[in-house]
Design an enzyme around this catalytic site. Structure first.
Site, PDB file in Angstrom:
ATOM      1  N   GLY A 192     -49.573   1.150  68.654  1.00 48.03           N
ATOM      2  CA  GLY A 192     -51.331   0.252  69.232  1.00 48.03           C
ATOM      3  C   GLY A 192     -50.007  -1.052  69.617  1.00 48.03           C
ATOM      4  O   GLY A 192     -48.666  -1.186  70.313  1.00 48.03           O
ATOM      5  N   ASN A 218     -42.632  -5.493  74.413  1.00 47.76           N
ATOM      6  CA  ASN A 218     -42.012  -4.132  73.679  1.00 47.76           C
ATOM      7  C   ASN A 218     -41.006  -4.058  72.372  1.00 47.76           C
ATOM      8  O   ASN A 218     -40.677  -5.917  72.345  1.00 47.76           O
ATOM      9  CB  ASN A 218     -41.979  -3.205  74.425  1.00 47.76           C
ATOM     10  N   GLY A 265     -46.640   0.885  71.480  1.00 47.25           N
ATOM     11  CA  GLY A 265     -46.643   2.322  71.596  1.00 47.25           C
ATOM     12  C   GLY A 265     -47.751   3.353  70.460  1.00 47.25           C
ATOM     13  O   GLY A 265     -48.512   2.623  70.899  1.00 47.25           O
ATOM     14  N   ASP A 310     -42.315   4.269  93.887  1.00 46.06           N
ATOM     15  CA  ASP A 310     -41.499   5.324  93.199  1.00 46.06           C
ATOM     16  C   ASP A 310     -41.398   6.567  93.764  1.00 46.06           C
ATOM     17  O   ASP A 310     -42.219   7.541  93.699  1.00 46.06           O
ATOM     18  CB  ASP A 310     -42.669   4.984  91.683  1.00 46.06           C
ATOM     19  N   ALA A 337     -47.195  -5.154  91.577  1.00 50.41           N
ATOM     20  CA  ALA A 337     -47.897  -4.442  91.737  1.00 50.41           C
ATOM     21  C   ALA A 337     -48.569  -3.973  90.626  1.00 50.41           C
ATOM     22  O   ALA A 337     -50.431  -4.018  91.061  1.00 50.41           O
ATOM     23  CB  ALA A 337     -47.334  -3.668  93.020  1.00 50.41           C
ATOM     24  N   THR A 348     -45.409   6.214  82.563  1.00 48.24           N
ATOM     25  CA  THR A 348     -45.019   5.000  82.958  1.00 48.24           C
ATOM     26  C   THR A 348     -45.736   3.769  83.761  1.00 48.24           C
ATOM     27  O   THR A 348     -47.261   4.380  83.827  1.00 48.24           O
ATOM     28  CB  THR A 348     -44.219   5.548  84.953  1.00 48.24           C
ATOM     29  N   ALA A 349     -45.619   2.515  83.626  1.00 51.34           N
ATOM     30  CA  ALA A 349     -46.848   1.619  83.750  1.00 51.34           C
ATOM     31  C   ALA A 349     -47.695   1.460  82.834  1.00 51.34           C
ATOM     32  O   ALA A 349     -48.867   1.147  83.457  1.00 51.34           O
ATOM     33  CB  ALA A 349     -47.553   2.217  85.177  1.00 51.34           C
ATOM     34  N   ALA A 350     -47.818   2.131  81.298  1.00 47.79           N
ATOM     35  CA  ALA A 350     -48.448   1.800  80.894  1.00 47.79           C
ATOM     36  C   ALA A 350     -48.627   0.335  80.163  1.00 47.79           C
ATOM     37  O   ALA A 350     -49.620  -0.299  79.976  1.00 47.79           O
ATOM     38  CB  ALA A 350     -48.587   2.888  79.809  1.00 47.79           C
ATOM     39  N   GLY A 351     -47.139  -0.014  80.145  1.00 47.21           N
ATOM     40  CA  GLY A 351     -47.143  -1.007  79.432  1.00 47.21           C
ATOM     41  C   GLY A 351     -47.501  -2.488  80.988  1.00 47.21           C
ATOM     42  O   GLY A 351     -48.283  -3.865  80.529  1.00 47.21           O
ATOM     43  N   ASP A 352     -47.635  -1.969  82.230  1.00 43.36           N
ATOM     44  CA  ASP A 352     -48.369  -3.007  82.992  1.00 43.36           C
ATOM     45  C   ASP A 352     -49.537  -2.736  83.438  1.00 43.36           C
ATOM     46  O   ASP A 352     -50.130  -3.781  83.310  1.00 43.36           O
ATOM     47  CB  ASP A 352     -47.728  -2.046  84.389  1.00 43.36           C
ATOM     48  N   GLY A 367     -43.966  -0.578  91.036  1.00 41.69           N
ATOM     49  CA  GLY A 367     -43.557  -1.988  90.800  1.00 41.69           C
ATOM     50  C   GLY A 367     -44.033  -2.339  89.458  1.00 41.69           C
ATOM     51  O   GLY A 367     -45.323  -2.498  90.109  1.00 41.69           O
ATOM     52  N   GLY A 414     -47.520   8.823  86.646  1.00 45.57           N
ATOM     53  CA  GLY A 414     -46.705   7.830  87.832  1.00 45.57           C
ATOM     54  C   GLY A 414     -47.916   6.898  87.383  1.00 45.57           C
ATOM     55  O   GLY A 414     -48.641   6.287  86.238  1.00 45.57           O
TER      56      GLY A 414
HETATM   57  O1  RIB Z   1     -43.653  -0.406  84.884  1.00 47.48           O
HETATM   58  C1  RIB Z   1     -43.696   0.857  85.922  1.00 47.48           C
HETATM   59  C2  RIB Z   1     -42.546   0.632  87.111  1.00 47.48           C
HETATM   60  O2  RIB Z   1     -40.903   0.067  86.282  1.00 47.48           O
HETATM   61  C3  RIB Z   1     -42.647   1.561  88.188  1.00 47.48           C
HETATM   62  O3  RIB Z   1     -43.619   1.341  88.591  1.00 47.48           O
HETATM   63  C4  RIB Z   1     -41.296   1.255  88.319  1.00 47.48           C
HETATM   64  O4  RIB Z   1     -41.574   0.960  90.114  1.00 47.48           O
HETATM   65  C5  RIB Z   1     -40.467   0.361  88.078  1.00 47.48           C
HETATM   66  O5  RIB Z   1     -40.840  -0.923  88.544  1.00 47.48           O
END
Ligand code: RIB
Length: 311
Positions: A225, A184, A222, A13, A42, A248-252, A39, A287
């Site tokens: 909840g 989502n 979001g 990123d 990852a 960013t990446a909260a969903g991940d 990603g 991040g």
């Molecule tokens: O979900 C967040 C990710 O989406 C980021 O890390 C970015 O690489 C995109 O793939």
């Protein structure tokens, strides 16, 4: 042994922090620039490993500096990376992320090596993949590979959790073979094109997906909840209120924690609480992988929040 296999993307990123995005033709000075491992694949693998589950990553990076950094980030979090291929044909995937002070982000992805994760790659790693208790997938590798894996896993009775992000249509004969679908609101409406403006609407749409054959549907909302909708029960977990700086990446983080809770036999309510707690902590830092909390931090945050109402 219970093990999660994530077959998905690895991106570096390129994160620019700025007060606001420039207008077309305008140049402005930003606040900061950082290279942060990311990603969706990852990120979710790291979240699952940090939540405490043995996790293996399957995917592809370029034979370049970014690829090396991404592999090290996974290894540092305890993710097994021996099955991640390296190619000299294309560069490692990147995501250009512009993060405004308001917390709003804009992302452009160049898939690069992620595009090489094809059916032949899956077949050549299947002996490893088939040992998984759960396969975790997103939409950042070629869609036809995703569909191929879902059908192959279903035929081998391996449960699949799909997070169809970024959203692309899912053919019915594929969707019906998904065990856990995590979406989502936007992705939910991609699958059930109805007006969704209340929790009741969300539950109704989730039930429609249950009727299509997906047993467990999780909808992340979001600030509202998350909701789990299955044939047996509906659970709404309100959000943990925090000071959000970057989503960013909260969903991940949510997906990885949820996957981990499932293979460890947690009840669905507990799984939702943990996942929402971890996702809330993730939005308090800038991040992707840099923001994913470890299990100890998640547990003490949830505990404190629940007993003391800590914000
Ligand atoms: O979900 C967040 C990710 O989406 C980021 O890390 C970015 O690489 C995109 O793939």
């Amino acid at each position: 042994m219970n093990r999660i296999s994530v077959i998905g993307s690895l991106n570096m990123d390129l994160v620019i922090q700025t007060e606001r995005v420039p207008l077309a033709g305008e140049t402005i000075s930003g606040r900061d620039f950082n290279l942060i491992p990311g990603g969706k694949g990852a990120n979710q693998a790291i979240a699952a490993a940090k939540a405490g589950s043995p996790t293996s990553m399957f995917g592809c990076v370029g034979d370049d500096e970014f690829g090396e950094v991404l592999l090290n980030s996974l290894k540092d979090a305890g993710v097994n990376t021996v099955n991640v291929s390296k190619t000299s044909k294309v560069r490692t995937g990147v995501a250009s992320i512009i993060l405004e002070s308001s917390g709003e982000n804009r992302i452009i992805i160049i898939s690069g090596a992620n595009n090489l994760v094809d059916a032949a790659y899956v077949d050549s790693h299947w002996d490893e993949i088939k040992l998984s208790s759960l396969i975790l997938l997103q939409h950042e590798i070629p869609l036809e590979t995703c569909h191929y894996i879902i059908k192959k896993a279903h035929a081998s009775s391996i449960p699949v959790m799909l997070n169809p992000a970024p959203f692309h249509e899912i053919p019915t004969d594929v969707l019906t073979k998904v065990d856990y679908l995590v979406v989502n609101e936007v992705e939910l409406q991609g699958i059930v094109p109805a007006q969704v403006s209340s929790i009741e609407d969300v539950i109704r749409a989730g039930k429609e997906i249950n009727q299509m054959g997906v047993k467990q549907v999780l909808i992340t909302l979001g600030g509202d909840g998350a909701v789990l909708v299955s044939n047996e029960e509906v659970i709404h977990q309100p959000a943990f209120t925090v000071n959000a700086v970057d989503t960013t990446a909260a969903g991940d983080t949510f997906v990885g924690y949820f996957a981990s809770a499932i293979i460890n036999g947690f009840g669905l309510k507990q799984a939702l609480v943990n996942s929402c707690g971890a996702a809330a902590l993730a939005v308090t830092k800038v991040g992707a992988q840099s923001s994913i909390p470890c299990n100890d931090d998640t547990q003490s945050f949830v505990q404190k929040y629940t007993t003391e109402g800590v914000r």
